[in-house]
Structures are given as C-alpha cells and as structure tokens.
Design a protein around this motif. Structure first.
Motif: not given
Length: 335
Positions: A251-269
């Motif tokens: 509830x006290x986290x505020x409403x700041x948008x997610x930074x660009x590094x918060x979500x990302x992808x990686x691929x591996x075999x």
C-alpha cells in the motif's frame, strides 16, 4: 488432455472434447502459525497478531515447507534467526501437447516480506499467488511473456495492497521476483520480472553455451551505488545500507512506473537450471558460477535442498526460499 487430442500452448480448451486444459499450481508456505505454545516462555495465549500475551514473543511457524510440482522443486525455510517465515513462493505449469510431456509453460514467483512492516507474510503470500495465477492465465492465452510479466507484477502489487487494514501503522509489503519459461525448438525462453532484491539466475551445467549469470537487477541501495559508478560490487555490498530495498509492493509502494530493467528475457538451450531465490540464499553465495557448482548436481529437489542447507550452514540469518527448474524442463510424469 481428457481425450488425448494434441493442443497448442495458447489453447484454453480442447478443440475436440471441450475440456479445460490443465493448470497446476502450488503455494508455499502454508499460511498461519502452528506452534501451540510460546517458544520463549511456554505461554499458550496469543493476541490477534500472534504475539504471546505473557512475554510478547512472536508465535513460531513451520520451519520448512517443500514441494515438487512437475519439473519444479520449491522449498521455503524459516532460517535460524527469524521467529516466522515471511517469504512465500508459488509455482505452476501449463500442460504441454502430450500427456506427461514437458510443460507448455512454467511460472515461478518468490516474494520476501518486508520485516519492518505489519504482517509482511500476508503481503508475500497474496502477491506470490496473484503473480503465478496471472502469469499462467496470460501465457495460456498466448500473450507475450514480457507483457504477461508486467501484468503479473501489477496483479501482485494489487494483492499485496489489498491485505492492508486501516489499523496498521506500517502497511504489509513485500518484494517480487518471477520467472516464466517456455521451451520451443530446443531452446527455453526465460522471462524475468523483479521488484526488490530477490533474484533469478541462469546456472549453466557442463556443455552449456551460455555462461552462468544473474538475470535480474536488484532494487537496492548497493545496486544504486554500482549503477551510479561510485562503488564496485564488493564495496557496495560492504556499505551498511547495502540491503536497503528501493522498490517494493504494498500500500505504501507508490505509483512509480517499472524501470526498463525490471522485466527482460533470456534464451538458452541448456543444460543447466533456472534458480529463483530470496536473499536468504544469495546473501551467502551471490556469484552465479559458485551457485552452479551446487545447483547443477543431481535432480531439482536435491539441488534445492542442498542450496537451503548451504544457507543454513552459513548462518541462516534470514528466511530462505529456493525454486529450481532444470533446463531443458523434464517431462511432468518423470519429474
């Protein structure tokens, strides 16, 4: 599938018989304390917040909860110092195209309650469940994995906020770290999301093309120093403020948008494992290559148990939550 007809990852219902395609999920730990008496004074009366009315000691909870769900091994442990476990972990998978075959998608969430808030375990439990449910729902609809992760973080934030009550001085808060996995054409795409300082790692086994590495970026004072270029990792972690988190859910986290590094992808075999863990583990073994020497030996459950035991043997000063998934994912029947 009930009738055996092959289905695609994006299918919610069987095109032949109409049966809903299976979604399997689990949440740990079981919420609520279990101790009948106070570990400090032996008293058996507790107030509404589970503090002993005689000495004020917090009632203890189960030391450990562990589950195997298809290819996923998930363990959470109270540790040796905290009176209760404020971590929560949730995991789930969508059935693949063949009964007992590899999952179509896997979702794992680890949430670490912020100990300076009221009832942080309520926030972490609600956020973990909401995060996994949202990931599985969006992935089963064939939605983009990064979009699904953003939606999962939003849902987890709403769930953590909803557990707050007007009488609480410090609203329940938690961190959020998640991984969504999908294997196609011999490669596994891993999409990660993070708010706080739990982590996702790729841990390479012998023969893997991609080296072991941390996939998430911490929201912490130490990481701020590193990003600003004013301290290297060793100096930043030595700062007494190193583990202060700079983002959280509640509830006290505020409403700041997610930074660009918060979500990302990686691929591996592969081969190797994806590890999702709270700082109760990585505080003692932060380096990905070092973690890989433990986590890539044996099956997923053995690896998860060994990691937890390592943290306990190293001091166990925090709650410890560990989820391990082998890459490529094992068949659900064999796991």
């Amino acid at each position: 599938m009930q009738c055996g007809t092959p289905a695609h990852t994006s299918d919610r219902f069987c095109e032949n018989c109409g049966a809903e395609l299976a979604v399997h999920q689990v949440l740990v730990p079981q919420l609520g304390p279990v101790s009948a008496s106070c570990a400090e004074c032996g008293g058996e009366s507790f107030d509404s917040d589970d503090y002993c009315v005689v000495c004020g000691h917090l009632r203890g909870a189960t030391d450990r909860d562990e589950r195997e769900l298809g290819p996923i091994a998930l363990i959470t442990d109270r540790g040796l110092v905290h009176p209760r476990n404020e971590d929560s972990g949730a995991a789930g998978f969508l059935d693949g195209d063949g009964e007992g075959g590899p999952p179509a998608a896997i979702a794992i969430v680890v949430c670490d309650g912020v100990s300076t808030t009221d009832n942080p375990q309520a926030a972490s439990g609600a956020a973990a469940r909401a995060g996994v449910e949202t990931l599985l729902s969006w992935l089963s609809d064939g939605r983009d994995a990064e979009e699904a992760m953003v939606a999962a973080i939003a849902a987890a934030g709403e769930a953590a906020t909803a557990v707050a009550t007007p009488d609480q001085e410090h609203a329940p808060s938690c961190t959020f770290t998640a991984a969504a996995l999908a294997t196609r054409g011999g490669r596994t795409d891993v999409t990660v999301g993070n708010v706080g300082d739990s982590r996702v790692y790729w841990l390479a086994a012998e023969g893997a093309a991609e080296p072991s590495q941390q996939l998430t970026v911490d929201d912490s004072w130490a990481q701020e120093l590193i990003t600003a270029g004013v301290a290297d990792e060793k100096a930043a972690m030595a700062d007494p403020r190193a583990h202060m988190i700079t983002r959280w859910l509640g509830a006290d986290a505020g409403a700041e948008p997610l930074p660009s590094f918060a979500v990302k992808s990686f691929s591996t075999s592969g081969p190797g494992v994806v590890l999702v863990c709270s700082d109760g583990l990585w505080n003692y073994l932060p380096n990905a290559a070092d973690l890989a020497t433990i986590a890539t030996v044996g099956d997923a459950n053995t690896a998860a148990r060994t990691l937890v035991e390592f943290a306990l043997a190293s001091g166990g000063r925090d709650n410890i939550t560990v989820a391990v998934v082998p890459i490529p994912p094992k068949d659900t029947e064999a796991a």
